[in-house]
Motif scaffolding. Structure first.
Motif, short mmCIF file in Angstrom:
data_model
loop_
_atom_site.label_atom_id
_atom_site.label_comp_id
_atom_site.label_asym_id
_atom_site.label_seq_id
_atom_site.Cartn_x
_atom_site.Cartn_y
_atom_site.Cartn_z
N ARG A 169 8.35 -55.31 -10.56
CA ARG A 169 9.03 -54.36 -11.43
C ARG A 169 10.16 -53.69 -10.65
NH1 ARG A 169 6.60 -52.93 -16.14
NH2 ARG A 169 7.59 -50.87 -16.14
N TRP A 170 11.29 -53.50 -11.33
CA TRP A 170 12.44 -52.87 -10.67
C TRP A 170 12.09 -51.43 -10.29
CZ3 TRP A 170 16.53 -54.84 -8.50
CH2 TRP A 170 16.97 -56.10 -8.89
N THR A 171 12.47 -51.08 -9.08
CA THR A 171 12.13 -49.78 -8.50
C THR A 171 13.34 -49.20 -7.80
OG1 THR A 171 9.85 -50.53 -8.16
CG2 THR A 171 10.55 -48.58 -6.93
N LEU A 172 13.49 -47.88 -7.91
CA LEU A 172 14.55 -47.16 -7.20
C LEU A 172 13.93 -46.46 -6.00
CD1 LEU A 172 17.41 -45.97 -6.90
CD2 LEU A 172 16.70 -44.12 -8.43
N GLY A 173 14.38 -46.85 -4.78
CA GLY A 173 13.89 -46.23 -3.56
C GLY A 173 14.90 -45.23 -3.01
N ARG A 174 14.42 -44.04 -2.68
CA ARG A 174 15.30 -43.01 -2.11
C ARG A 174 14.57 -42.32 -0.98
NH1 ARG A 174 17.53 -40.14 -7.67
NH2 ARG A 174 19.31 -41.52 -8.03
N ALA A 175 15.33 -41.84 0.02
CA ALA A 175 14.75 -41.09 1.13
C ALA A 175 15.78 -40.13 1.70
CB ALA A 175 14.23 -42.03 2.22
N MET A 176 15.29 -38.99 2.17
CA MET A 176 16.14 -37.98 2.80
C MET A 176 15.51 -37.59 4.13
SD MET A 176 18.81 -37.10 0.92
CE MET A 176 19.19 -35.42 1.42
N PRO A 177 16.35 -37.33 5.16
CA PRO A 177 15.79 -36.90 6.45
C PRO A 177 15.52 -35.40 6.46
CG PRO A 177 18.17 -37.14 6.62
CD PRO A 177 17.82 -37.55 5.23
N SER A 178 14.44 -35.00 7.15
CA SER A 178 14.15 -33.59 7.38
C SER A 178 14.50 -33.30 8.84
CB SER A 178 12.68 -33.31 7.11
OG SER A 178 12.35 -31.97 7.47
N ARG A 179 15.33 -32.28 9.07
CA ARG A 179 15.86 -32.01 10.42
C ARG A 179 15.35 -30.67 10.95
NH1 ARG A 179 20.35 -35.45 11.31
NH2 ARG A 179 21.03 -36.54 9.40
N ASP A 180 15.30 -30.55 12.29
CA ASP A 180 14.95 -29.28 12.92
C ASP A 180 16.19 -28.42 13.04
OD1 ASP A 180 16.43 -30.31 15.03
OD2 ASP A 180 14.67 -30.76 16.27
N ASP A 181 16.03 -27.26 13.68
CA ASP A 181 17.15 -26.32 13.80
C ASP A 181 18.31 -26.90 14.59
OD1 ASP A 181 15.69 -24.51 12.36
OD2 ASP A 181 14.91 -23.46 14.13
N ALA A 182 18.02 -27.85 15.47
CA ALA A 182 19.08 -28.47 16.27
C ALA A 182 19.72 -29.66 15.57
CB ALA A 182 18.52 -28.92 17.62
N GLY A 183 19.25 -29.95 14.36
CA GLY A 183 19.83 -31.07 13.61
C GLY A 183 19.17 -32.40 13.88
N ARG A 184 18.13 -32.43 14.70
CA ARG A 184 17.43 -33.69 14.98
C ARG A 184 16.49 -34.03 13.83
NH1 ARG A 184 17.29 -30.99 20.03
NH2 ARG A 184 15.27 -30.07 19.39
N ILE A 185 16.41 -35.31 13.51
CA ILE A 185 15.55 -35.76 12.42
C ILE A 185 14.10 -35.68 12.87
CG2 ILE A 185 14.87 -37.72 10.98
CD1 ILE A 185 17.76 -38.60 10.96
N GLU A 186 13.28 -34.95 12.10
CA GLU A 186 11.85 -34.84 12.39
C GLU A 186 11.04 -35.85 11.59
OE1 GLU A 186 11.06 -30.22 13.45
OE2 GLU A 186 11.38 -30.67 11.32
N ARG A 187 11.41 -36.04 10.33
CA ARG A 187 10.71 -37.01 9.48
C ARG A 187 11.64 -37.48 8.38
NH1 ARG A 187 5.60 -38.03 10.31
NH2 ARG A 187 5.37 -39.16 8.35
N TRP A 188 11.25 -38.60 7.76
CA TRP A 188 11.91 -39.09 6.56
C TRP A 188 10.91 -38.95 5.40
CZ3 TRP A 188 16.89 -40.95 5.97
CH2 TRP A 188 17.61 -41.18 7.13
N PHE A 189 11.38 -38.40 4.29
CA PHE A 189 10.56 -38.28 3.09
C PHE A 189 11.23 -39.09 1.97
CE2 PHE A 189 9.51 -34.49 5.51
CZ PHE A 189 8.12 -34.49 5.44
N GLY A 190 10.45 -39.98 1.35
CA GLY A 190 11.03 -40.86 0.36
C GLY A 190 10.19 -40.98 -0.90
N THR A 191 10.80 -41.52 -1.94
CA THR A 191 10.12 -41.77 -3.22
C THR A 191 10.47 -43.16 -3.72
OG1 THR A 191 11.96 -40.82 -4.50
CG2 THR A 191 10.15 -39.33 -3.89
N CYS A 192 9.56 -43.71 -4.50
CA CYS A 192 9.78 -44.98 -5.20
C CYS A 192 9.55 -44.72 -6.68
CB CYS A 192 8.83 -46.07 -4.71
SG CYS A 192 8.91 -46.38 -2.93
N THR A 193 10.57 -44.95 -7.49
CA THR A 193 10.50 -44.67 -8.92
C THR A 193 10.61 -45.96 -9.72
OG1 THR A 193 11.58 -42.53 -8.53
CG2 THR A 193 11.49 -43.32 -10.81
#
Length: 650
Positions: free
Chosen positions: A282-306
């Protein structure tokens, strides 16, 4: 610090805040008891099991201070809890036995060389009885903003007039800070586990598949909906296991986009086909955004599949529908669509519209003002068209108009135009889309049908005339009874002829202005010969309804019979008599009431029913699907006819 006059029982009732007020300190603490207890609750430390990190501290401090008793004491509202202890053998005591409750009211190290000589503790049960504590030294356990939670303290069974050595005091203070460090670490871990638990609860409640990954892209979390949708076992898609869930044709694209996001930190978005638990993709839309700390470093990626399978199918169906529409419009040269930009006064339209208005299609696609197109409309139709356009522009309602267009060769074509003017939030007209359809062939067909109907109607009218003449000729020379019967039959034929004349097709040039295709129109035509309306003896009131051809025949017989009987025996036979006819529409039914008053008195129902009455009743029941009821009151007849509205229109 002297002058405390409270008993141990009073100490318990007062609590640390009131204990401070009883001391001779010059300044109160920068906190109140409610704030202190609230701060203590955030650590969730009371009544927790022993932990080695705290046990090691009390063992070490007892050794360094050469003390038989050492305690990590946390002062609650009515008791003190020992997170770790050496030499006491209990996990807590009531607050009225607590020396630490006094210690937290001080700033810095609190030392009592001899409890038997200190009026604050001379009557303390731990001093006067087992274990007979005589010496106390405690360092406060304070939060980063200076709120005391308890103490790290050492106690002895013997008084120590000299107190602790400087090295012991330093060790006690440093180790107290270490206890607070352990408490802060413990609280941070607890807060993180609460945060993660809330995230998981929220993610599991979402209608989408949710996942997260480490900064390097390693997928280590999926919510429950992911596993329910894919049918995979928990943990089986961690790392790069998700790759196997994608359609083989979509994996390269998905991996390429994901690697680009990991390298640049840009948001991730891609469409792919995801395998469902039943094996279907089934066709799915995948999206993800990075979560950054105060210094701008990526701590985690959070994503969804719709899941967008239904949207994809709808888009495909819409594209197919649009293509079919384009093909249909291109094949049907006499159909055109247009959009009028009202504010700019520019009409853009397709080739079909351009051909109908005799305008170059390329120029029409670029837009022309409305005024340039209006001259193509037949002068007789132009006022009605412009009024309809203006009404839609003003109100935002729908627009519909039939009119003739003059073609380039001088011929005329009939068209019907439909559309609607769209307004902005402030009510200003903006966009006016619509369609124009060539209906010339339909108009020609309608004209032919009307001509045929009029010819048939003319022939039927002639038949009524011929039959009436035949009846008159047949009655000549006959007996009086036969002549009477012929006269009645001729009148009934005339009533049918009047009903037919009322409902027969009329052209725009020969329809009488006074004829209305409604019940009232039929009544006026049938009752005109009796002159009752002109004399004010006939009243038509209530609702009016449309009348069809079949219903008119049955109604004509019923009304003719009523009018004839009224003229012979009823209200219209007397100069003072009158007839009131009232129509009432209720839901899907219609009631017609015929009421006679002022005529000769009635002794009751007639002894026998005539042929005309029987014929009228059968028409009401069989043809109209209704009912007819007579009320033979002494003051006059009241007849009620009840029929379905749908049958009247036939």
């Amino acid at each position: 610090m002297s002058g405390l006059k409270l008993s141990p029982a009073a100490d318990a009732a007062a609590g640390p805040a009131l204990l401070w007020a009883a001391c001779d300190a010059s300044l109160p603490p920068a906190w109140d008891e409610a704030r202190r207890l609230a701060a203590l609750d955030t650590y969730a430390i009371l009544d927790t099991p022993a932990e080695r990190a705290f046990d090691d501290v009390v063992k070490l401090v007892a050794s360094l201070c050469d003390a038989p008793v050492a305690v990590v004491s946390l002062v609650g509202g009515d008791r003190q809890f020992f997170k770790a202890e050496v030499g006491l053998g209990v996990r807590g005591t009531p607050v009225d036995m607590s020396i630490c409750a006094h210690a937290i009211l001080q700033s810095g190290l609190f030392v009592v060389p001899d409890t038997r000589l200190d009026p604050r503790f001379v009557n303390n049960p731990l001093v006067t009885g087992e274990p007979f504590l005589r010496f106390y030294a405690g360092a406060p356990l304070e939060t980063p903003d200076g709120v005391p939670l308890g103490t790290l303290c050492v106690l002895d069974y013997q008084p120590r007039p000299a107190g602790l050595t400087p090295a012991q005091e330093f060790a006690l203070t440093v180790l107290a800070r270490q206890v607070m460090t352990q408490l802060e670490l413990r609280r941070a871990l607890l807060q993180r586990e609460a945060s993660e638990r809330r995230f998981r609860q929220l993610a599991d409640a979402m209608p989408q598949m949710v996942w997260s990954a480490r900064p390097d892209g390693f997928h280590d979390y999926y919510n429950a909906r992911w596993y329910a949708h894919t049918g995979m076992a928990p943990g089986s898609t961690d790392g790069e296991g998700w790759d196997e869930m994608f359609h083989p044709e979509d994996r390269a694209e998905a991996w390429g986009r994901w690697r680009h996001s990991l390298a640049t930190g840009e948001p991730y978005e891609v469409e792919y086909r995801l395998r469902r638990a039943d094996g279907a993709y089934r066709w799915t839309l995948g999206r993800a955004m990075p979560s950054r700390d105060d210094a701008g470093r990526i701590e985690r990626w959070f994503g969804t599949c719709t899941d967008i399978e239904d949207i994809k199918r709808t888009e495909a169906a819409l594209r197919l529908s649009e293509e079919r529409l384009r093909l249909a419009l291109s094949a049907a040269e006499m159909v055109g669509t247009f959009v009028w930009d009202v504010a700019a006064d520019r009409i853009t339209a397709d080739a079909g519209y351009a051909r109908l208005f005799s305008v170059d299609p390329a120029r029409m696609a670029g837009g022309v003002p409305l005024g340039e197109l209006l001259p193509a409309i037949h002068p007789e139709d132009l006022p009605a068209v412009t009024a309809a356009i203006a009404g839609s522009v003003e109100s935002g309602g729908s627009y519909e108009a039939e009119y003739r267009l003059t073609q380039a060769d001088g011929s005329l074509r009939w068209v019907v135009a439909r559309g609607r003017c769209e307004h902005d939030a402030e009510g200003r007209p903006q966009r006016f889309p619509g369609v124009v359809v060539d209906i010339t062939e339909r108009k020609l067909a309608e004209e032919g049908q009307e001509l045929l109907a009029r010819e048939l109607s003319h022939r039927i009218k002639n038949i009524f005339t011929v039959v009436g003449g035949m009846v008159s000729l047949s009655a000549m020379g006959a007996s009086g009874e036969v002549r009477g019967f012929a006269g009645v039959l001729r009148k009934r034929l005339n009533a049918l002829a009047a009903a037919h004349e009322y409902v027969r097709p009329h052209g725009p040039d020969n329809r009488p202005a006074e004829v209305e295709t409604t019940l009232r129109g039929l009544l006026a035509a049938l009752l005109a010969p009796y002159g009752a309306a002109e004399a004010g003896r006939l009243q038509l009131e209530g609702d009016d309804v449309p009348i069809g051809v079949k219903a008119a025949t049955s109604l004509a017989l019923i009304l003719h019979e009523l009018a004839t009987n009224a003229a012979k025996y009823g209200a219209l036979s007397s100069s003072e008599g009158r007839v009131a006819i009232n129509g009432t529409r209720t839901g899907e039914r219609f009631a017609l009431v015929w009421q006679e008053r002022g005529g000769p008195g009635i002794e009751g129902p007639p002894e026998r029913r005539g042929f005309g009455t029987i014929l009228a009743e059968r028409g009401a029941i069989t043809q109209l699907g209704g009912s007819i009821h007579h009320d033979w009151a002494p003051e006059g007849l009241t007849l009620r006819l009840d029929v379905p509205l749908g049958r009247l229109a036939h």
